[in-house]
Design an enzyme around this catalytic site. Structure first.
Site, PDB file in Angstrom:
ATOM      1  N   LYS A   2       0.924  -1.219  -0.173  1.00  0.00           N
ATOM      2  CA  LYS A   2       0.084   0.040   0.117  1.00  0.00           C
ATOM      3  C   LYS A   2       0.903   1.176   0.106  1.00  0.00           C
ATOM      4  O   LYS A   2       1.855   1.405   0.667  1.00  0.00           O
ATOM      5  CB  LYS A   2      -0.942  -0.036   1.241  1.00  0.00           C
ATOM      6  CG  LYS A   2      -1.796   1.158   1.216  1.00  0.00           C
ATOM      7  CD  LYS A   2      -2.879   1.016   2.476  1.00  0.00           C
ATOM      8  CE  LYS A   2      -4.003   2.075   2.477  1.00  0.00           C
ATOM      9  NZ  LYS A   2      -4.928   2.008   3.709  1.00  0.00           N
ATOM     10  N   SER A  21     -10.022   2.038   2.857  1.00  0.00           N
ATOM     11  CA  SER A  21      -8.800   2.879   1.917  1.00  0.00           C
ATOM     12  C   SER A  21      -8.071   1.962   1.192  1.00  0.00           C
ATOM     13  O   SER A  21      -7.447   2.266   0.236  1.00  0.00           O
ATOM     14  CB  SER A  21      -8.373   3.740   3.006  1.00  0.00           C
ATOM     15  OG  SER A  21      -7.388   3.445   3.593  1.00  0.00           O
ATOM     16  N   SER A  46     -10.166  -0.180   6.880  1.00  0.00           N
ATOM     17  CA  SER A  46      -9.615  -0.039   5.770  1.00  0.00           C
ATOM     18  C   SER A  46      -9.055  -1.434   5.334  1.00  0.00           C
ATOM     19  O   SER A  46      -8.524  -1.319   4.168  1.00  0.00           O
ATOM     20  CB  SER A  46      -8.699   1.208   5.637  1.00  0.00           C
ATOM     21  OG  SER A  46      -9.317   2.242   5.598  1.00  0.00           O
TER      22      SER A  46
END
Lengths: 95, 485, 484
Positions: free
Chosen positions: C76, C151, C175
């Protein structure tokens, strides 16, 4: 709940975010809607409860006072917006 | 109307740790800009703080020294504001749960009286970097040096217990003495190791309600502090007497121009939005840790002063001066151990040595005249090898690096003549050469004769090129003249 | 090859069935051809990946390969990567190349993993739909007109689209779990303090926690073995040894007490999603577990508490983005205040600005006690709910999200509609507990997730339960149409 223009402007100043005049109304509504949501908290009975900021039960760990960092100014300033003579530059600060 | 001044101090003390409070970067003074600012100090994304054990210990030591309550649990909070020398956009500090609670500091005033100043609390926090407004960079810009960012500080907040600048300065000096005696601060005022914010208000004498206060920030010498207080008190009184009102504001004192001005940027209503720092956990102290620190506390100024009076029979005045400063006290004790004469050593350390050190802005630790060298000089004064006047000359020689006392005395031929035969001959010679003075002496009223001795002394010392032992000469002279009567 | 799990890749690499260079090259090519559609990856690190793969192949040849040697992953774009742009999905950091690594990245480097690239995400991890990224929205591989969740939408989509066998992600309010559920992959948010936050760009420090995403619980265990560590650079990292999360995957579930909170099955839950979750619970009963209805009475307060605490912390955490030392700076600032205000107005997107303003409001003079103080107290209530529950049960299970993936733009202009997406996931962040999402069905052609919540540091038991479920079901093996 809606938030007054003056309050939004004050928040924007505190947070250092420039907000166009034409966005204030929308932001006021959106913040108002979020505050309506968070106002549900007021109904909770929290008497006698501590205000604890972190979920862990641990206490702060302490570090030995030993220098572990070397000079990396060049690497750090290579990604800086504006530097001169080893200093980070900003428009003149007026006290 | 008579006005009473009310003064409270906020004192920032840089702790003498090797590294920053939240990072392993060095705190050494004087490095090239930004060479001691690591990723944490620069608030690079994703970096996190870890607390320096030594900073915690030093804060506790201060608390113990002023007999304050030590918080078993203290909490770091974030104080939010934007400033280019504050990389995170918040200062990590303490508010609700500071590490040191209420305490008191006993302050000795110049008139010999003493006063007790209450400490509201002392908290740990990080120092900011520096904004340079002029330098080797483009005009119209400020340069930011973050070497100082993250240096550990304790901020000591007093109650408004002081009533004039002398009290405020005496309190500030006492704090300086305590933190340097503890070894938790190097006390180098010129490097910003101790900085004072002074809160000042005035009120009509006899009233109890506090007037509106102003805060004069960042005073870094006792002299500036004294000047700034005088200036601000005068300004407030003038303002009120002219029908004006004092505004609560932050002021900046300029030591060069001896003027102060309001800081406009700080006038903007600040809302610091303090909240507990979620990257740090509560600092929890065990009784054991506190007790260990307590039992290892170095000697504090008050105890040292008492000991000096007791052990060396010093006057309270000398003990006060010598005991206040750890390195001065150490120097004195080292020199006394060698000289064997505490009183004379105290006189020299508080007198000639202190004056010369102050003039050159030096500490006793880096005095060009070592404690051993001064002791050797004092031995020669005590055994009458040299006079006090000669000793000053010898001291200058040692200061200039010409060698030890004996070497200089030898090289400059400064030996005092104490041989009674030689001195008697000298006195006889002068008396013989000044018959008219002798007659004048004999004819003078006995009560007024003493005044005439000076003239003879001058002649004799001149004849001996200043090397005659004055005490002995004076005795011999008195003896000879009385024989002539 | 793209269907191989991490466990299978480790085995194949060890047996020389294929080389890391081959797998890496294959997936890089696949990313190039497929990701133009999904937009799951912001930065593809082709050169670095091939170099790392070669090095891994050498170690594999020498026989001293560490656990994940040669396994390609995406990270990420919230984890700082030395020398590789780390944007956090924001224009503010579009030019930010960190001179340091996150501890998580270091851990994966030490275990020989290969980084294929940095995955897309909501800007500064603020969002539940991946619509707030400066680099454009990620599309759900199951239905490209739907969001992947957020997210960590890029990580979830990358794993779902078989662009990578596993990915790192972070979870502040759901997330990891919500995008895992919406993209049909397995994701785990560990106990707060289990995975180092050093070098992980902060959103809300007391809630943020990194964790793995993969297609199976077994793979999540392998990734967590490497990801979890005690880190002296993170004061909130817990000094506790890391167990072997793979060791207990095959333990029997007989006698396992599963708490089913009634509040997680109330109004707002899509009936088809509920049916899928209930079916999963039945599987557990069939494997010998016991279902116990429990109550987490303060669940409804979790969203309001979260939307005070998270923005409050974020408002301070994001103050460092000021255009002075790194990142975006506006053109021609007139003065210092103009530099700050325009840099932050131009560098941050609308949702980030909104949350900074909310956080600023909640902390400001006169509101602190009513908002921030109250929310932290409510946080204690929520935590206590779980403490009480875990006296009676070993795990808690329910839906991860109220419904399957929604269409882009469907949550409209009202941020609160989006915030309620996280109703089932937020409370574990507030309490600091570990949570997991496991694929448990398909509704309207889109996957839904079963959430498994464990007690503190009980990740091994959660992984065991998830793995056992995946031994008797195939939901985790389903791929989006066109991906097989």
């Amino acid at each position: 709940m809606s938030i007054e223009r003056q309050a939004i402007e004050n928040l924007a100043t505190l947070a250092r975010i420039a907000i166009d005049d034409n966005r204030i109304k929308e932001i006021s509504q959106q913040l108002g809607s979020v505050l309506d949501l968070v106002d549900q908290l007021q109904a909770a009975d929290t008497s006698g409860l501590d205000n604890v900021a972190n979920p862990t039960q641990e206490s702060q760990r302490l570090r030995e006072d030993k220098v572990s960092e070397t000079d990396q100014r060049e690497a750090f300033q290579a990604i800086a917006p504006d530097t001169e003579g080893g200093l980070f530059l900003v428009p003149k600060v007026i006290d | 109307m008579n006005w009473e001044t009310v003064i409270g101090l906020e004192v920032h003390v840089q702790l003498a740790t090797k590294t920053k409070i939240f990072s392993g970067a060095s705190t050494a003074f004087g490095a090239a800009p930004n060479t001691q600012a690591c990723a944490i100090d620069l608030a690079m994304p994703g970096t996190l703080p870890v607390v320096n054990q030594q900073a915690i210990d030093y804060a506790i030591m201060f608390g113990l020294a002023i007999d304050a309550e030590i918080s078993k649990t203290s909490v770091f909070e974030r104080k939010n504001y934007f400033y280019p020398d504050l990389p995170k956009g918040y200062q990590t500090t303490q508010l609700e749960k500071p590490i040191v609670g209420r305490g008191t500091v006993a302050v000795q005033l110049a008139d010999g009286s003493s006063q007790s100043v209450r400490i509201h609390h002392a908290h740990l926090e990080e120092d900011a970097g520096k904004s340079l407004h002029e330098g080797n960079f483009r005009h119209g810009m400020s340069g930011i040096d973050l070497n100082r960012a993250g240096t550990p500080l304790i901020e000591i907040v007093s109650e408004p217990d002081m009533r004039n600048s002398q009290e405020a300065v005496a309190f500030a000096k006492k704090l300086h003495s305590i933190v340097t005696s503890l070894g938790i601060c190097d006390g180098e005022m010129s490097q910003g190791s101790m900085r004072f914010d002074v809160n000042i208000s005035v009120r009509p004498q006899g009233t109890t309600e506090l007037g509106t206060r102003t805060e004069t920030k960042n005073l870094n010498s006792f002299k500036f502090m004294e000047e700034a207080i005088h200036l601000e008190v005068e300004r407030q009184i003038d303002l009120i007497e002219d029908g004006g009102t004092v505004l609560q504001e932050t002021r900046l004192y300029n030591g060069e121009t001896r003027t102060a001005r309001s800081m406009r940027s700080k006038e903007e209503a600040n809302d610091y939005r303090y909240f507990p720092c979620p990257d740090l956990l509560p600092v929890v102290l065990s009784d054991q840790r506190i007790e260990t620190l307590r039992s290892n506390l170095p000697e504090l100024p008050d105890a040292r002063q008492a000991r000096f009076i007791e052990q060396y029979q010093l006057s309270p005045y000398d003990a006060n001066i010598l005991g206040a400063d750890t390195s001065m006290a150490g120097y004195f004790e080292q020199a006394t151990a060698k000289s064997g004469n505490a009183k004379l050593t105290a006189n020299w350390v508080t007198g000639e040595l202190s004056a010369r050190l102050n003039a050159d802005n030096l500490s006793p630790d880096n005095s060009p005249v070592s404690a051993e060298q001064l002791a050797a000089l004092i031995v020669r004064i005590a055994d009458s090898t040299i006079s006090g006047k000669m000793a000053k000359e010898v001291f200058e020689g040692i200061w200039a690096g010409e060698g030890d006392a004996d070497q200089i005395i030898e090289a400059r031929g400064l030996k005092q003549v104490s041989d009674s035969g030689a001195l008697e001959a000298m006195v006889d010679e002068v008396l013989a050469a000044n018959q008219s003075m002798v007659e004048d002496y004999i004819n003078t009223d006995p009560d007024k004769r003493k005044k005439k001795l000076g003239g003879f002394m001058g002649q004799i010392m001149k004849a001996s090129k200043g090397q005659a032992n004055p005490q002995q000469v004076s005795q011999i002279l008195a003896q000879k003249l009385s024989e002539m009567l | 090859m793209h269907n191989l799990t991490i466990a299978e890749l480790v085995e194949g690499l060890k047996n020389k069935a294929f080389s890391s260079t081959e797998v890496t090259q294959y997936l890089l090519t696949r990313i190039k051809s497929l990701d133009t559609e999904f937009n799951a990856i912001i930065t593809v690190t082709e050169a670095e990946a091939l170099k790392a793969a070669q090095a891994a192949d050498q170690r594999l040849a020498q026989g001293d390969a560490p656990a994940l040697c040669g396994v390609p992953l995406v990270h990420k774009d919230i984890f700082c990567t030395h020398g590789v742009r780390t944007s956090c999905g924001s224009k503010m950091l579009d030019n930010f190349i960190p001179p340091y690594n996150a501890t998580v990245i270091e851990n994966f480097q030490h275990s020989g993993a290969v980084m294929l690239g940095k995955s897309n995400m909501d800007e500064f991890a603020m969002g539940s739909s991946n619509e707030t990224s400066f680099y454009g929205p990620v599309k759900n591989p199951w239905s490209t007109d739907c969001v992947p969740g957020g997210s960590s939408g890029g990580s979830a989509a990358a794993v779902a689209a078989r662009l990578a066998p596993g990915a790192t992600a972070t979870d502040t309010g759901g997330s990891i779990r919500q995008p895992a559920a919406l993209c049909g992959v397995t994701g785990l948010k560990p106990t707060y303090g289990r995975v180092s936050r050093w070098g992980m760009i902060a959103f809300a420090s007391s809630l943020d926690q990194g964790g793995p995403m993969a297609r199976t619980a077994e793979d999540c265990a392998l990734l967590l073995n490497c990801m979890a560590s005690y880190d002296s650079k993170d004061s909130t990292s817990v000094d506790r040894s890391t167990p072997d999360y793979s060791a207990h995957l095959n333990a029997s579930l007989k006698g396992l007490r599963i708490g089913v909170p009634k509040e997680y099955f109330s109004e707002g839950l899509d009936p088809d999603t509920e049916q899928a979750v209930r079916a999963a619970l039945t599987h557990y009963e069939n494997q010998g577990a016991q279902l116990i209805e429990i109550s987490l009475p303060n669940t409804a307060l979790s969203v309001p508490a979260y939307y005070v605490i998270a923005p409050a912390e974020a408002s301070a955490n994001l103050s460092r983005f000021d255009g002075v030392r790194y990142g975006y700076r506006c053109d021609n600032p007139q003065d210092l205040q103009d530099l700050y205000c325009r840099t932050r107005a131009e560098g941050f997107g609308e949702e980030v600005q909104r949350r900074i303003l909310i956080g600023t409001y909640c902390l400001s003079a006169g509101y602190y006690d009513a908002y921030y103080g109250k929310a932290q107290q409510v946080r204690q209530l929520i935590k206590q709910d779980f403490v009480n529950a875990f006296e009676k049960v070993d795990l808690i299970m329910g839906p991860t999200c109220p419904s399957p993936a929604f269409k882009f733009g469907s949550k409209g202009n009202d941020p609160v509609a989006m915030y309620l997406e996280d109703i089932y996931t937020i409370s574990t962040n507030l309490a600091g507990l570990p949570g997991m999402s496991v694929p448990c069905g398909v509704v309207e052609g889109k996957p839904v997730g079963l959430q498994i919540i464990g007690n503190y540091f009980d990740e091994a038991r959660m992984l065991n339960a998830a793995h056992q479920y995946q031994q008797v079901t195939d939901w985790h093996k389903l791929a989006p149409e066109g991906i097989q």
